[in-house]
Every structure is written in C-alpha cells, then in structure tokens.
Enzyme design. Sequence first.
Site, mmCIF file in Angstrom:
data_model
loop_
_atom_site.group_PDB
_atom_site.id
_atom_site.type_symbol
_atom_site.label_atom_id
_atom_site.label_comp_id
_atom_site.label_asym_id
_atom_site.label_seq_id
_atom_site.Cartn_x
_atom_site.Cartn_y
_atom_site.Cartn_z
ATOM 1 N N GLY A 92 -45.349 -19.820 -10.389
ATOM 2 C CA GLY A 92 -44.921 -20.253 -9.066
ATOM 3 C C GLY A 92 -45.103 -21.746 -8.863
ATOM 4 O O GLY A 92 -44.587 -22.330 -7.902
ATOM 5 N N LYS A 113 -48.245 -27.769 -15.003
ATOM 6 C CA LYS A 113 -48.698 -27.124 -13.757
ATOM 7 C C LYS A 113 -48.563 -28.106 -12.592
ATOM 8 O O LYS A 113 -48.959 -29.262 -12.727
ATOM 9 C CB LYS A 113 -50.167 -26.747 -13.933
ATOM 10 C CG LYS A 113 -50.674 -25.665 -13.030
ATOM 11 C CD LYS A 113 -52.003 -25.161 -13.577
ATOM 12 C CE LYS A 113 -52.579 -24.046 -12.777
ATOM 13 N NZ LYS A 113 -53.776 -23.498 -13.415
ATOM 14 N N ASP A 125 -46.280 -23.988 -2.125
ATOM 15 C CA ASP A 125 -45.558 -25.262 -2.295
ATOM 16 C C ASP A 125 -45.253 -25.667 -3.748
ATOM 17 O O ASP A 125 -44.598 -26.685 -3.980
ATOM 18 C CB ASP A 125 -46.322 -26.398 -1.581
ATOM 19 C CG ASP A 125 -47.721 -26.609 -2.164
ATOM 20 O OD1 ASP A 125 -48.067 -25.937 -3.163
ATOM 21 O OD2 ASP A 125 -48.464 -27.443 -1.604
ATOM 22 N N GLY A 126 -45.746 -24.918 -4.705
ATOM 23 C CA GLY A 126 -45.428 -25.268 -6.100
ATOM 24 C C GLY A 126 -46.200 -26.460 -6.639
ATOM 25 O O GLY A 126 -45.927 -26.950 -7.736
ATOM 26 N N ARG A 176 -50.607 -28.535 -19.859
ATOM 27 C CA ARG A 176 -51.496 -27.805 -20.767
ATOM 28 C C ARG A 176 -50.739 -27.341 -22.001
ATOM 29 O O ARG A 176 -49.525 -27.206 -21.996
ATOM 30 C CB ARG A 176 -52.226 -26.677 -20.056
ATOM 31 C CG ARG A 176 -51.305 -25.681 -19.449
ATOM 32 C CD ARG A 176 -52.090 -24.643 -18.669
ATOM 33 N NE ARG A 176 -51.154 -23.849 -17.901
ATOM 34 C CZ ARG A 176 -51.498 -22.798 -17.205
ATOM 35 N NH1 ARG A 176 -52.745 -22.424 -17.149
ATOM 36 N NH2 ARG A 176 -50.597 -22.109 -16.545
ATOM 37 N N ARG A 183 -49.132 -13.486 -21.000
ATOM 38 C CA ARG A 183 -50.318 -12.833 -20.416
ATOM 39 C C ARG A 183 -50.166 -11.324 -20.452
ATOM 40 O O ARG A 183 -49.045 -10.834 -20.636
ATOM 41 C CB ARG A 183 -50.405 -13.239 -18.921
ATOM 42 C CG ARG A 183 -50.434 -14.695 -18.697
ATOM 43 C CD ARG A 183 -49.496 -15.083 -17.514
ATOM 44 N NE ARG A 183 -49.308 -16.534 -17.518
ATOM 45 C CZ ARG A 183 -50.118 -17.372 -16.917
ATOM 46 N NH1 ARG A 183 -51.093 -16.916 -16.177
ATOM 47 N NH2 ARG A 183 -49.923 -18.668 -17.013
ATOM 48 N N ASP A 253 -52.999 -11.128 -14.775
ATOM 49 C CA ASP A 253 -52.048 -12.229 -14.992
ATOM 50 C C ASP A 253 -52.754 -13.474 -15.537
ATOM 51 O O ASP A 253 -52.088 -14.428 -15.950
ATOM 52 C CB ASP A 253 -51.291 -12.574 -13.701
ATOM 53 C CG ASP A 253 -52.217 -12.744 -12.511
ATOM 54 O OD1 ASP A 253 -52.811 -11.740 -12.077
ATOM 55 O OD2 ASP A 253 -52.372 -13.869 -12.026
ATOM 56 N N ASP A 263 -55.912 -20.196 -17.239
ATOM 57 C CA ASP A 263 -55.842 -20.375 -15.788
ATOM 58 C C ASP A 263 -57.218 -20.656 -15.182
ATOM 59 O O ASP A 263 -57.925 -19.754 -14.732
ATOM 60 C CB ASP A 263 -55.182 -19.168 -15.098
ATOM 61 C CG ASP A 263 -53.667 -19.279 -15.154
ATOM 62 O OD1 ASP A 263 -53.175 -20.148 -15.885
ATOM 63 O OD2 ASP A 263 -52.980 -18.504 -14.449
HETATM 64 P P1 AMP Z 1 -53.536 -18.402 -9.929
HETATM 65 O O1 AMP Z 1 -54.483 -17.971 -8.881
HETATM 66 O O2 AMP Z 1 -53.487 -19.892 -10.146
HETATM 67 O O3 AMP Z 1 -53.712 -17.652 -11.216
HETATM 68 O O4 AMP Z 1 -52.084 -18.044 -9.372
HETATM 69 C C1 AMP Z 1 -51.660 -16.750 -8.989
HETATM 70 C C2 AMP Z 1 -50.198 -16.797 -8.657
HETATM 71 O O5 AMP Z 1 -49.961 -17.627 -7.531
HETATM 72 C C3 AMP Z 1 -49.290 -17.349 -9.756
HETATM 73 O O6 AMP Z 1 -48.079 -16.667 -9.698
HETATM 74 C C4 AMP Z 1 -49.147 -18.797 -9.364
HETATM 75 O O7 AMP Z 1 -48.003 -19.384 -9.899
HETATM 76 C C5 AMP Z 1 -49.058 -18.679 -7.857
HETATM 77 N N1 AMP Z 1 -49.471 -19.909 -7.173
HETATM 78 C C6 AMP Z 1 -50.727 -20.372 -7.009
HETATM 79 N N2 AMP Z 1 -50.733 -21.539 -6.319
HETATM 80 C C7 AMP Z 1 -49.430 -21.795 -6.017
HETATM 81 C C8 AMP Z 1 -48.756 -22.852 -5.325
HETATM 82 N N3 AMP Z 1 -49.422 -23.870 -4.782
HETATM 83 N N4 AMP Z 1 -47.418 -22.783 -5.261
HETATM 84 C C9 AMP Z 1 -46.735 -21.758 -5.788
HETATM 85 N N5 AMP Z 1 -47.299 -20.745 -6.451
HETATM 86 C C10 AMP Z 1 -48.628 -20.753 -6.565
HETATM 87 MG MG MG Z 2 -52.898 -17.489 -12.808
#
Ligand code: AMP
Ligand code: MG
Length: 488
Positions: A92, A113, A125-126, A176, A183, A253, A263
């Site tokens: 995301g 990332k 927000d990506g 990275r 996963r 994941d 992650d």
């Molecule tokens: P994480 O907790 O980093 O393992 O992320 C869990 C999920 O949330 C994954 O699908 C990430 O891509 C998504 N995600 C986390 N933070 C964001 C963000 N700021 N914008 C978009 N997707 C996010």
């Molecule tokens: Mg993750």
Amino acid sequence: MKKITELRFENAYAQLPPEFYEKKDPAGFIHPHIIAFNGKLAAKIGIDPGEEHNPLLAEYLCGKRPIPGADPLAMYYAGWQFGVYNPNLGDGRALLLGQIVDGSGRGWDLHLKGCGASRFSRGFDGRATLRSCIREYLGSEALHHLGIPSTRALCITGGTEKIERETREPAAMMLRVARTHVRFGSFEGFYYRGEKESVRMLADYVIAGYYPEIPHGTKNGYGLLLLKTAEKTAETIARWQAYGFTHGVMNTDNMSIIGLTLDYGPYGFFENLERDYTPNHSDHFGRYSYVNQPAIGRWNLEKFAKCLKGLVDEEEIAGALEAYNTDFSSAYKKLMLRKFGFSKEKRQSLRFIEKTLGMLSEDETDYHIFFRSISKVKKNGSFMENPWLGSVSGKWQRWISEYAGELQENSPTDNERRKLMDSVNPKYVLRNHIMETAIRDAVERGDYSEIEKVKRIFENPFSEQPQYESYAGTSPEWAKGLVVSCFS
Ligand code: AMP
Ligand code: MG
C-alpha cells in the site's frame, strides 16, 4: 560494478499474471536528496558504490526519474493481522521497483517503501515517515550483521514533503533489498479466494527463484517448500530469541517465505530479560510479545501450510510443523550453549542455562551486558577486569563460582572460549535510544551524520570499538519511556 542506469533487470515477478500485482510508477519527491546510502550493500549487489556521488541518484531512488529497465509494481498479498484475516493488503505504500541480477547471477528485489499510494492503500497516504525509515534502515542492517536473516537497507531518500501522523512529520523513502519480498500472505490472498492455480504458480515462482535445491514441478517439491520454509522460519526466530529481539508485528503478511526478518515497525531489543516485552505500544494483549514469538511462528506456518492444501498432503504438513518445533528448539539450544561458552549439549549445562535465564528474568541485570561480561570468567573462578563482574554481590557472586564449575565440566580453554563467546554475544545492541538520537538529529536539525555513524558501529557488533563505548551501555534515563507505535 554498474551505474544505476546500467543495471541488468530480470523482473521475474512482473511476468506473473496481473492478479499478482498492480503495475504503477512511484510518486517521487519534488526535491529529493540522499539521507543515507549503504555503499557496502550496493557493492554486494553489483551497484557501483561511487553512485553515492551521482547528483541524480536521489531522483532515481525516490522514483522521480525512472530507472532504465525497472518495471515497478505493487505486490498483492493478504494476511492474518492480530488473529483476524484481512483479504486486502498488498504493497500500500511500497513498490517492487524491479529485480536486478548481480555479477554472479543472483537476483535481488529492489523494493521502495514510502513511494505513494496504490490500489492496496486502503485510504492511507502511501508514505512513510523519516523516523520509520531510519528505524528500518538501522534495524535491518544491525540484524544482518548479528547474523540474523533479514531484508537489507540500501538507501534513504528525503524530500520536502511532510505527512500527518501523531504530529506532522517529514516523509522519506527507504529502498530495501532482499532476494524476495514474497510473504506467507502472498499465498493467502489467492487461497482464500479459491484461486488454486495462482497458489501453485506462486509456489513454483518461489521454488525456482529461491529454493534451487527443490526439484521444480513435482508434487513432492511443494512439500519440500513447506518444510524448508518451516526450517528457515525456525532458525530466524531462534536467533531473535537468543538475541532478545522482538519483531512487534508478526502478522502473516510480515512473514517472509525465505525466513527473513521482514517489515520493521515497532520492533525492539529488550534490555532486561523481560519475557512479556512487547515493543508495539498498540499490541495491548501482548500477542506479539518476546515470549510468544516461537508459538506465533508456528501458528503462522499453520496458516501458510493451509494454503498449500491440495499441493501437499496432511502428512507433509504435519512433518513440516514438527520440523519447525525441533529445528527451533535445536537452533535456540545451540545458540544459547554458545552464548554461555559450553562445548557440548549436556543436560547439566542446559539446566544451568535455564536456571540462569530464570535469574535474569527476575532481575534488572542487562541481558546483553551480562552475556558480553561472562566470557571474562575463568575456570578457576576468578575473572578478568570487567565492570559488571566487578560490581556484583550476593546471588550473582555465587552464580559466578557455580558458572566456573560448569565451565570446568564443559568448555574449551579460557582463551578459546572467550573468543568464541565474544563472537556470539554482541558488544553493541541497537537500543531504542541510539536510534532515537539519530532520528532527532535528522528530523530536528537535518543532520544525518549519526545515521551513518550508527550503521557503521553496528556493522561490527561483536568487535570492541573503544571510541564508541557510549553505544554499548544501557539506556539513559530520558529514553526509558520511549514508545513505538505501528503508525509509521
Ligand atoms: P505494515 O504494518 O507496515 O506491515 O503494513 C500493513 C499494511 O498496511 C500493508 O498493506 C501496508 O502496505 C499498508 N500500509 C501501512 N502504512 C501505509 C500507508 N501510510 N499508506 C498506505 N498503506 C499503508
Ligand atoms: Mg507489512
């Protein structure tokens, strides 16, 4: 060594069918700059470390300028998050920029990332904060140099953009590197949608790319994939446990199919042996606490094994899960015996280890300093000059003489043992306050020198580096209450 514009891309993942990803370009920063660049890793994967001085590097590595040959995509995956299945995850806020091949023919994922939203962003927000990029950059490199399998960190790029989190914070991107970013969750999405063919295709992709020892295209191969994944996962988690590392968010994941630590969010090293240590402030029930990690690893493997039903039989699943347990326990035992300097796996030595861990868990003794110190105990019960050994009294004094007795039974010479122990008990442990200082310098003053310095110190965590003694101590008072959340 190749310039960033000359890399050889193979982009094998991009050749899988479209349901595996969303192809999209990164959303680069307007005025990017390099915050950190890992020249050693660059050289390892065939990128000329001199590229650090390429004035366009930041533009390439934040997605402002396309890298020739790259074919960026957001990988689709699902996952069990805190025990609840979420069918719609995926990259995301990250993109697999592309997959390069180094001089010896090895493939590497370049995974960026913080480079903008994708169809998997679920309204977020990506982006990534500079704070979280620094934590991942330093954490993943530190784990790698401790000998714990991990994704690696090539670069942090900054811009002028700010993003809303608990406060308004500078955004950054982290590039990275890993053999693969597939996963457990990458399989789960297809499995729960009933798309068995995609599960098989992904298993074939992983076997062909990352398990060359497994025969390709045979039924037995899938059973071996499960078994090898179980073995690698067990080995990595055993190392986490021995080094006092807690990942923080062991959702499926975030579980690498090749056993990498993947992650980095609210991870941490405990200081005292605190079995309930839970670095993720939002993990109220301690699901992903230190002590739970081995069991959660198995729970996650069971979820992954389920995805392979139809490709592997019940017996193979049971065998792989059993292998996880035995491999975890033998890897952990082996490491702990080495940390104590014992030569053989003797029942008496294991009992002594267990007893000592019990004592440590009831105590304020720093786990890491303890292990680094005890290599200085001699078989005759005396010890070399050492601040911890020199300061203890009571039960720990008695412990030292008992330990000397154990060493007489089961260890090489004092000198030999000290060397072996010092190569497995780190002098330098990446405590939160060390990262926090690097983060504050970067965020508040735009000074990135501490990031580079910390990375360098932690490239040799087992070596004495007398000029950096202050990085080897316990946390200062101001850092005791630092909390880390998932919100990064
Ligand atoms: P994480 O907790 O980093 O393992 O992320 C869990 C999920 O949330 C994954 O699908 C990430 O891509 C998504 N995600 C986390 N933070 C964001 C963000 N700021 N914008 C978009 N997707 C996010
Ligand atoms: Mg993750």
